[in-house]
Scaffold this motif. Structure first.
Motif, PDB file in Angstrom:
ATOM      1  N   GLU A  91       0.561  -1.319   0.471  1.00 50.64           N
ATOM      2  CA  GLU A  91      -0.082  -0.371  -0.174  1.00 50.64           C
ATOM      3  C   GLU A  91       0.991   1.349  -0.249  1.00 50.64           C
ATOM      4  O   GLU A  91       0.389   2.646  -1.227  1.00 50.64           O
ATOM      5  CB  GLU A  91      -0.428  -0.609   1.353  1.00 50.64           C
ATOM      6  CG  GLU A  91      -1.531   1.372   1.433  1.00 50.64           C
ATOM      7  CD  GLU A  91      -2.618   1.135   2.481  1.00 50.64           C
ATOM      8  OE1 GLU A  91      -2.875   0.168   3.619  1.00 50.64           O
ATOM      9  OE2 GLU A  91      -3.628   1.943   2.658  1.00 50.64           O
ATOM     10  N   ILE A  92       1.862   1.157   0.528  1.00 52.26           N
ATOM     11  CA  ILE A  92       3.265   2.128   0.788  1.00 52.26           C
ATOM     12  C   ILE A  92       3.974   2.131  -0.156  1.00 52.26           C
ATOM     13  O   ILE A  92       4.298   3.880  -0.977  1.00 52.26           O
ATOM     14  CB  ILE A  92       3.590   2.048   2.054  1.00 52.26           C
ATOM     15  CG1 ILE A  92       3.021   2.255   3.262  1.00 52.26           C
ATOM     16  CG2 ILE A  92       4.923   3.526   1.941  1.00 52.26           C
ATOM     17  CD1 ILE A  92       2.169   3.770   3.509  1.00 52.26           C
ATOM     18  N   THR A  93       4.287   1.399  -1.100  1.00 61.86           N
ATOM     19  CA  THR A  93       5.384   1.048  -2.072  1.00 61.86           C
ATOM     20  C   THR A  93       5.034   1.164  -2.984  1.00 61.86           C
ATOM     21  O   THR A  93       5.625   2.018  -4.475  1.00 61.86           O
ATOM     22  CB  THR A  93       6.126  -0.147  -1.873  1.00 61.86           C
ATOM     23  OG1 THR A  93       5.327  -1.495  -1.899  1.00 61.86           O
ATOM     24  CG2 THR A  93       6.853  -0.330  -1.111  1.00 61.86           C
ATOM     25  N   GLY A  94       2.898   1.139  -3.521  1.00 63.10           N
ATOM     26  CA  GLY A  94       2.894   1.475  -4.677  1.00 63.10           C
ATOM     27  C   GLY A  94       2.996   2.826  -5.423  1.00 63.10           C
ATOM     28  O   GLY A  94       2.095   2.784  -6.326  1.00 63.10           O
ATOM     29  N   ARG A  95       2.915   3.935  -4.821  1.00 61.85           N
ATOM     30  CA  ARG A  95       3.239   5.254  -4.990  1.00 61.85           C
ATOM     31  C   ARG A  95       4.256   5.683  -4.567  1.00 61.85           C
ATOM     32  O   ARG A  95       5.501   5.666  -3.735  1.00 61.85           O
ATOM     33  CB  ARG A  95       1.677   5.987  -4.890  1.00 61.85           C
ATOM     34  CG  ARG A  95       1.883   6.439  -3.646  1.00 61.85           C
ATOM     35  CD  ARG A  95       0.938   6.970  -3.038  1.00 61.85           C
ATOM     36  NE  ARG A  95      -0.690   6.394  -2.918  1.00 61.85           N
ATOM     37  CZ  ARG A  95      -0.195   5.531  -1.928  1.00 61.85           C
ATOM     38  NH1 ARG A  95      -0.339   5.329  -1.043  1.00 61.85           N
ATOM     39  NH2 ARG A  95      -0.882   4.374  -1.766  1.00 61.85           N
ATOM     40  N   LYS A  96       5.179   7.195  -5.335  1.00 62.92           N
ATOM     41  CA  LYS A  96       6.161   8.312  -5.106  1.00 62.92           C
ATOM     42  C   LYS A  96       5.810   8.841  -4.266  1.00 62.92           C
ATOM     43  O   LYS A  96       4.377   9.919  -4.735  1.00 62.92           O
ATOM     44  CB  LYS A  96       6.706   7.906  -6.415  1.00 62.92           C
ATOM     45  CG  LYS A  96       7.624   6.857  -7.233  1.00 62.92           C
ATOM     46  CD  LYS A  96       8.039   7.115  -8.656  1.00 62.92           C
ATOM     47  CE  LYS A  96       9.219   6.048  -9.105  1.00 62.92           C
ATOM     48  NZ  LYS A  96      10.105   5.489  -8.186  1.00 62.92           N
ATOM     49  N   TYR A  97       6.642   9.694  -3.920  1.00 66.74           N
ATOM     50  CA  TYR A  97       5.966  10.470  -3.178  1.00 66.74           C
ATOM     51  C   TYR A  97       6.651  12.039  -3.135  1.00 66.74           C
ATOM     52  O   TYR A  97       8.366  11.892  -3.496  1.00 66.74           O
ATOM     53  CB  TYR A  97       6.459   9.827  -1.336  1.00 66.74           C
ATOM     54  CG  TYR A  97       5.266   9.364  -1.243  1.00 66.74           C
ATOM     55  CD1 TYR A  97       3.854   9.438  -0.977  1.00 66.74           C
ATOM     56  CD2 TYR A  97       6.033   7.484  -1.082  1.00 66.74           C
ATOM     57  CE1 TYR A  97       3.641   8.128  -0.237  1.00 66.74           C
ATOM     58  CE2 TYR A  97       5.733   7.036  -0.747  1.00 66.74           C
ATOM     59  CZ  TYR A  97       3.942   6.723  -0.374  1.00 66.74           C
ATOM     60  OH  TYR A  97       3.459   5.832  -0.624  1.00 66.74           O
ATOM     61  N   ARG A  98       6.760  13.090  -3.091  1.00 63.00           N
ATOM     62  CA  ARG A  98       7.192  14.491  -3.482  1.00 63.00           C
ATOM     63  C   ARG A  98       7.979  14.243  -2.463  1.00 63.00           C
ATOM     64  O   ARG A  98       9.374  15.107  -1.978  1.00 63.00           O
ATOM     65  CB  ARG A  98       5.670  15.479  -2.850  1.00 63.00           C
ATOM     66  CG  ARG A  98       6.379  16.924  -3.549  1.00 63.00           C
ATOM     67  CD  ARG A  98       6.844  17.011  -5.209  1.00 63.00           C
ATOM     68  NE  ARG A  98       7.923  18.034  -5.577  1.00 63.00           N
ATOM     69  CZ  ARG A  98       8.546  18.234  -6.412  1.00 63.00           C
ATOM     70  NH1 ARG A  98       7.993  17.184  -7.210  1.00 63.00           N
ATOM     71  NH2 ARG A  98       9.639  18.802  -6.491  1.00 63.00           N
TER      72      ARG A  98
END
Ligand code: GLN
Length: 294
Positions: free
Chosen positions: A190-197
Protein backbone atom coordinates in the motif's frame (compact mmCIF):
# COMPACT_ATOMS: atom_id res chain seq x y z
CA UNK A 1 -9.94 13.96 77.97
CA UNK A 2 -11.53 15.37 74.84
CA UNK A 3 -13.00 12.93 72.44
CA UNK A 4 -12.91 13.33 68.70
CA UNK A 5 -16.68 13.26 68.74
CA UNK A 6 -16.68 16.80 70.09
CA UNK A 7 -14.37 18.18 67.37
CA UNK A 8 -15.88 20.58 64.88
CA UNK A 9 -15.85 19.34 61.28
CA UNK A 10 -12.98 20.75 59.21
CA UNK A 11 -14.06 23.49 56.84
CA UNK A 12 -13.50 22.25 53.27
CA UNK A 13 -10.21 23.35 51.73
CA UNK A 14 -10.41 26.19 49.24
CA UNK A 15 -9.41 25.79 45.60
CA UNK A 16 -6.35 27.91 46.27
CA UNK A 17 -5.27 25.77 49.24
CA UNK A 18 -5.56 22.57 47.21
CA UNK A 19 -3.58 24.06 44.33
CA UNK A 20 -0.85 25.42 46.62
CA UNK A 21 -0.48 22.10 48.40
CA UNK A 22 0.08 20.32 45.08
CA UNK A 23 2.46 22.98 43.83
CA UNK A 24 4.49 22.80 47.04
CA UNK A 25 4.74 19.00 46.80
CA UNK A 26 5.97 19.23 43.19
CA UNK A 27 8.45 21.99 44.07
CA UNK A 28 9.79 20.06 47.09
CA UNK A 29 10.50 17.06 44.87
CA UNK A 30 12.73 19.24 42.66
CA UNK A 31 13.28 17.62 39.29
CA UNK A 32 13.42 19.25 35.90
CA UNK A 33 9.77 20.28 35.68
CA UNK A 34 8.45 23.80 36.16
CA UNK A 35 6.35 23.09 39.27
CA UNK A 36 3.93 26.07 39.13
CA UNK A 37 3.21 25.38 35.47
CA UNK A 38 2.85 21.63 36.00
CA UNK A 39 0.59 22.18 39.04
CA UNK A 40 -1.57 24.53 36.96
CA UNK A 41 -1.87 21.96 34.13
CA UNK A 42 -2.86 19.20 36.57
CA UNK A 43 -5.25 21.51 38.43
CA UNK A 44 -6.98 22.43 35.21
CA UNK A 45 -7.31 18.76 34.29
CA UNK A 46 -8.82 17.86 37.71
CA UNK A 47 -11.07 20.89 38.25
CA UNK A 48 -11.64 22.16 34.72
CA UNK A 49 -10.43 25.57 35.92
CA UNK A 50 -7.74 27.61 34.20
CA UNK A 51 -5.04 29.53 36.03
CA UNK A 52 -7.11 32.70 35.50
CA UNK A 53 -10.25 31.14 36.99
CA UNK A 54 -8.19 29.92 39.94
CA UNK A 55 -7.03 33.49 40.62
CA UNK A 56 -10.55 34.88 40.73
CA UNK A 57 -12.26 31.91 42.43
CA UNK A 58 -9.45 30.61 44.65
CA UNK A 59 -11.42 31.30 47.85
CA UNK A 60 -14.29 28.95 46.91
CA UNK A 61 -14.49 25.53 48.52
CA UNK A 62 -12.87 22.73 46.51
CA UNK A 63 -14.96 19.67 45.60
CA UNK A 64 -13.69 16.62 47.47
CA UNK A 65 -13.67 14.39 44.38
CA UNK A 66 -11.76 16.89 42.27
CA UNK A 67 -9.30 17.51 45.10
CA UNK A 68 -8.67 13.76 45.41
CA UNK A 69 -8.21 13.47 41.63
CA UNK A 70 -5.72 16.37 41.68
CA UNK A 71 -3.82 14.83 44.58
CA UNK A 72 -3.64 11.48 42.76
CA UNK A 73 -2.25 13.18 39.64
CA UNK A 74 0.37 15.04 41.71
CA UNK A 75 1.44 11.72 43.22
CA UNK A 76 1.80 10.10 39.78
CA UNK A 77 3.92 13.04 38.69
CA UNK A 78 6.06 12.73 41.83
CA UNK A 79 6.57 9.05 40.97
CA UNK A 80 8.16 10.12 37.67
CA UNK A 81 5.31 9.70 35.19
CA UNK A 82 5.58 12.31 32.40
CA UNK A 83 3.15 15.21 32.81
CA UNK A 84 1.86 14.60 29.27
CA UNK A 85 0.88 10.98 30.01
CA UNK A 86 -1.04 12.08 33.12
CA UNK A 87 -2.88 14.76 31.16
CA UNK A 88 -3.47 12.26 28.34
CA UNK A 89 -3.15 15.02 25.78
CA UNK A 90 -0.42 17.34 24.53
CA UNK A 91 -0.26 20.09 21.96
CA UNK A 92 1.90 19.94 18.85
CA UNK A 93 1.85 22.53 16.06
CA UNK A 94 -1.29 24.04 17.63
CA UNK A 95 -3.21 20.74 17.47
CA UNK A 96 -4.25 18.40 20.30
CA UNK A 97 -2.69 14.91 20.45
CA UNK A 98 -3.73 12.04 22.70
CA UNK A 99 -0.67 10.51 24.36
CA UNK A 100 -0.02 7.86 26.99
CA UNK A 101 2.24 4.92 27.80
CA UNK A 102 3.42 3.27 24.60
CA UNK A 103 3.83 6.37 22.45
CA UNK A 104 6.54 9.05 22.18
CA UNK A 105 5.38 12.45 23.43
CA UNK A 106 5.50 15.04 20.62
CA UNK A 107 8.45 17.41 21.19
CA UNK A 108 8.52 21.13 20.33
CA UNK A 109 11.80 20.59 18.38
CA UNK A 110 9.90 18.39 15.93
CA UNK A 111 7.83 21.42 14.89
CA UNK A 112 10.97 22.57 13.02
CA UNK A 113 10.68 19.51 10.78
CA UNK A 114 7.03 20.33 10.05
CA UNK A 115 7.90 23.96 9.26
CA UNK A 116 10.69 22.91 6.86
CA UNK A 117 8.37 20.41 5.19
CA UNK A 118 5.72 23.09 4.63
CA UNK A 119 8.32 25.47 3.17
CA UNK A 120 9.46 22.78 0.73
CA UNK A 121 5.89 22.11 -0.37
CA UNK A 122 5.05 25.75 -1.10
CA UNK A 123 3.75 26.10 -4.64
CA UNK A 124 3.45 22.34 -5.15
CA UNK A 125 -0.25 21.46 -5.59
CA UNK A 126 -1.76 18.28 -4.06
CA UNK A 127 1.52 16.60 -3.02
CA UNK A 128 1.70 12.97 -1.88
CA UNK A 129 3.55 12.71 1.43
CA UNK A 130 4.89 9.81 3.48
CA UNK A 131 5.90 9.86 7.15
CA UNK A 132 7.80 6.92 8.64
CA UNK A 133 7.98 5.95 12.36
CA UNK A 134 4.89 8.10 12.90
CA UNK A 135 4.20 7.37 16.60
CA UNK A 136 1.30 9.57 17.73
CA UNK A 137 0.91 10.81 14.16
CA UNK A 138 1.97 14.33 15.09
CA UNK A 139 4.02 14.95 11.93
CA UNK A 140 1.59 13.58 9.30
CA UNK A 141 -1.44 15.12 11.03
CA UNK A 142 0.22 18.55 11.31
CA UNK A 143 1.20 18.36 7.61
CA UNK A 144 -2.28 17.24 6.56
CA UNK A 145 -3.96 20.00 8.59
CA UNK A 146 -1.71 22.70 7.12
CA UNK A 147 -2.09 21.34 3.58
CA UNK A 148 -5.67 20.11 3.06
CA UNK A 149 -4.83 19.49 -0.62
CA UNK A 150 -2.08 16.98 0.29
CA UNK A 151 -2.52 13.21 0.75
CA UNK A 152 -0.46 11.92 3.65
CA UNK A 153 0.40 8.37 4.70
CA UNK A 154 1.98 7.55 8.06
CA UNK A 155 3.58 4.19 8.90
CA UNK A 156 3.91 2.90 12.47
CA UNK A 157 4.96 -0.53 13.72
CA UNK A 158 3.88 -0.48 17.38
CA UNK A 159 0.21 -1.40 17.90
CA UNK A 160 0.08 0.78 21.04
CA UNK A 161 1.40 3.84 19.19
CA UNK A 162 -0.83 3.11 16.20
CA UNK A 163 -3.91 3.20 18.39
CA UNK A 164 -2.96 6.72 19.56
CA UNK A 165 -2.26 7.68 15.93
CA UNK A 166 -5.79 6.51 14.92
CA UNK A 167 -7.42 8.36 17.84
CA UNK A 168 -5.52 11.48 16.81
CA UNK A 169 -6.72 11.18 13.21
CA UNK A 170 -10.32 11.17 14.43
CA UNK A 171 -9.87 13.96 16.99
CA UNK A 172 -8.22 16.20 14.38
CA UNK A 173 -10.66 15.18 11.58
CA UNK A 174 -7.63 14.42 9.45
CA UNK A 175 -9.51 13.08 6.43
CA UNK A 176 -6.46 13.40 4.15
CA UNK A 177 -4.14 11.33 6.41
CA UNK A 178 -4.02 7.52 6.55
CA UNK A 179 -2.38 5.49 9.34
CA UNK A 180 -0.79 2.26 8.10
CA UNK A 181 0.52 -0.49 10.35
CA UNK A 182 3.90 -1.63 9.12
CA UNK A 183 7.64 -2.01 9.50
CA UNK A 184 9.64 0.68 7.69
CA UNK A 185 12.19 -1.99 6.74
CA UNK A 186 9.48 -4.16 5.10
CA UNK A 187 7.02 -1.56 3.87
CA UNK A 188 3.56 -2.79 2.85
CA UNK A 189 2.55 -2.67 -0.82
CA UNK A 190 0.00 0.00 0.00
CA UNK A 191 2.97 2.30 0.68
CA UNK A 192 5.49 1.16 -1.95
CA UNK A 193 2.92 1.35 -4.77
CA UNK A 194 3.30 5.10 -5.31
CA UNK A 195 5.91 7.88 -5.31
CA UNK A 196 6.07 10.78 -2.89
CA UNK A 197 7.10 14.40 -3.14
CA UNK A 198 8.44 14.34 0.39
CA UNK A 199 9.25 11.63 2.94
CA UNK A 200 9.60 12.67 6.59
CA UNK A 201 10.66 10.72 9.68
CA UNK A 202 11.58 11.22 13.31
CA UNK A 203 13.17 7.80 13.81
CA UNK A 204 14.64 6.49 17.06
CA UNK A 205 18.10 8.07 17.39
CA UNK A 206 19.37 7.71 20.94
CA UNK A 207 22.55 5.56 21.16
CA UNK A 208 21.52 2.35 22.93
CA UNK A 209 24.10 2.74 25.71
CA UNK A 210 22.56 6.09 26.69
CA UNK A 211 19.01 4.79 27.10
CA UNK A 212 19.61 3.92 30.76
CA UNK A 213 20.85 7.39 31.67
CA UNK A 214 18.01 9.44 30.15
CA UNK A 215 15.89 11.80 32.23
CA UNK A 216 13.45 9.77 34.36
CA UNK A 217 10.43 10.92 32.33
CA UNK A 218 12.00 9.92 28.99
CA UNK A 219 12.64 6.50 30.55
CA UNK A 220 8.85 6.11 30.80
CA UNK A 221 8.53 6.42 27.02
CA UNK A 222 8.73 3.37 24.74
CA UNK A 223 12.38 2.31 24.14
CA UNK A 224 11.33 1.30 20.63
CA UNK A 225 10.77 5.00 19.79
CA UNK A 226 14.17 6.01 21.14
CA UNK A 227 16.67 3.18 20.54
CA UNK A 228 18.75 4.03 17.48
CA UNK A 229 21.14 1.10 17.85
CA UNK A 230 24.74 1.08 19.15
CA UNK A 231 25.64 4.59 17.87
CA UNK A 232 22.09 5.94 17.37
CA UNK A 233 22.47 5.94 13.58
CA UNK A 234 20.83 2.61 12.60
CA UNK A 235 17.82 4.22 10.92
CA UNK A 236 19.91 6.84 9.10
CA UNK A 237 22.01 4.08 7.54
CA UNK A 238 18.95 2.38 6.07
CA UNK A 239 16.28 5.04 5.46
CA UNK A 240 18.07 6.99 2.66
CA UNK A 241 18.44 3.88 0.50
CA UNK A 242 15.00 2.53 1.14
CA UNK A 243 13.33 5.92 0.50
CA UNK A 244 15.13 6.60 -2.80
CA UNK A 245 12.86 4.47 -5.01
CA UNK A 246 9.80 5.94 -3.28
CA UNK A 247 10.60 9.57 -4.17
CA UNK A 248 9.36 11.41 -7.24
CA UNK A 249 12.14 12.98 -9.35
CA UNK A 250 13.19 16.06 -7.35
CA UNK A 251 11.54 14.67 -4.22
CA UNK A 252 13.04 15.20 -0.78
CA UNK A 253 13.85 13.29 2.39
CA UNK A 254 13.57 15.25 5.65
CA UNK A 255 14.77 13.61 8.87
CA UNK A 256 14.86 14.66 12.50
CA UNK A 257 18.24 13.91 14.11
CA UNK A 258 19.94 14.08 17.50
CA UNK A 259 21.87 17.29 18.18
CA UNK A 260 25.29 15.69 17.58
CA UNK A 261 24.35 13.69 14.48
CA UNK A 262 24.36 16.44 11.82
CA UNK A 263 27.71 15.62 10.20
CA UNK A 264 27.20 11.85 10.31
CA UNK A 265 23.69 11.95 8.81
CA UNK A 266 24.74 14.48 6.15
CA UNK A 267 27.48 12.05 5.09
CA UNK A 268 25.04 9.14 5.02
CA UNK A 269 22.59 11.03 2.79
CA UNK A 270 25.37 12.18 0.46
CA UNK A 271 26.76 8.66 0.35
CA UNK A 272 23.32 7.39 -0.71
CA UNK A 273 23.28 9.85 -3.63
CA UNK A 274 21.16 12.69 -2.20
CA UNK A 275 21.93 16.20 -3.45
CA UNK A 276 21.90 19.67 -1.83
CA UNK A 277 22.02 18.14 1.65
CA UNK A 278 21.40 20.67 4.41
CA UNK A 279 21.34 20.52 8.22
CA UNK A 280 18.98 22.88 10.06
CA UNK A 281 19.20 24.03 13.69
CA UNK A 282 16.35 24.18 16.20
CA UNK A 283 15.45 27.13 18.44
CA UNK A 284 18.17 26.08 20.90
CA UNK A 285 20.74 26.39 18.09
CA UNK A 286 21.24 22.61 17.89
CA UNK A 287 21.36 20.50 14.71
CA UNK A 288 17.89 18.96 14.48
CA UNK A 289 16.76 18.31 10.90
CA UNK A 290 18.55 17.05 7.76
CA UNK A 291 17.23 17.54 4.22
CA UNK A 292 18.34 15.95 0.97
CA UNK A 293 16.93 15.78 -2.58
CA UNK A 294 16.93 12.87 -4.95
N1 GLN B 1 13.89 13.85 20.86
C1 GLN B 1 13.79 12.67 21.67
C2 GLN B 1 14.61 12.83 22.92
O1 GLN B 1 15.59 13.54 22.90
C3 GLN B 1 14.27 11.44 20.91
C4 GLN B 1 13.30 11.07 19.89
C5 GLN B 1 13.86 10.07 18.95
O2 GLN B 1 14.67 9.21 19.27
N2 GLN B 1 13.40 10.20 17.77
O3 GLN B 1 14.28 12.28 23.94
Amino acid sequence: MRTTGNALPHPPETLDQVYRRGRAALAAAGGEGDSPLEAAFLFEKAFGLSRGALLSRGGEPAGAEEAAAFQAMVERRLAGEPLQYILGEWEFFGLPFSVGPGVLIPRPETELLVEKALELLEGIPSPLLLDLCSGSGCIPIALGASRPDARVWGVELSPAALSFFRQNLLANRAANVTAVEGDVFALPGEITGRKYRLITANPPYIPRGELGSLQREVGAEPPMALDGGPDGLDFYRRLPGLCRPLLEPGGALLLEIGEDQGAAVRALLEGAGYRSVEVFRDLSGLDRVVLGFF
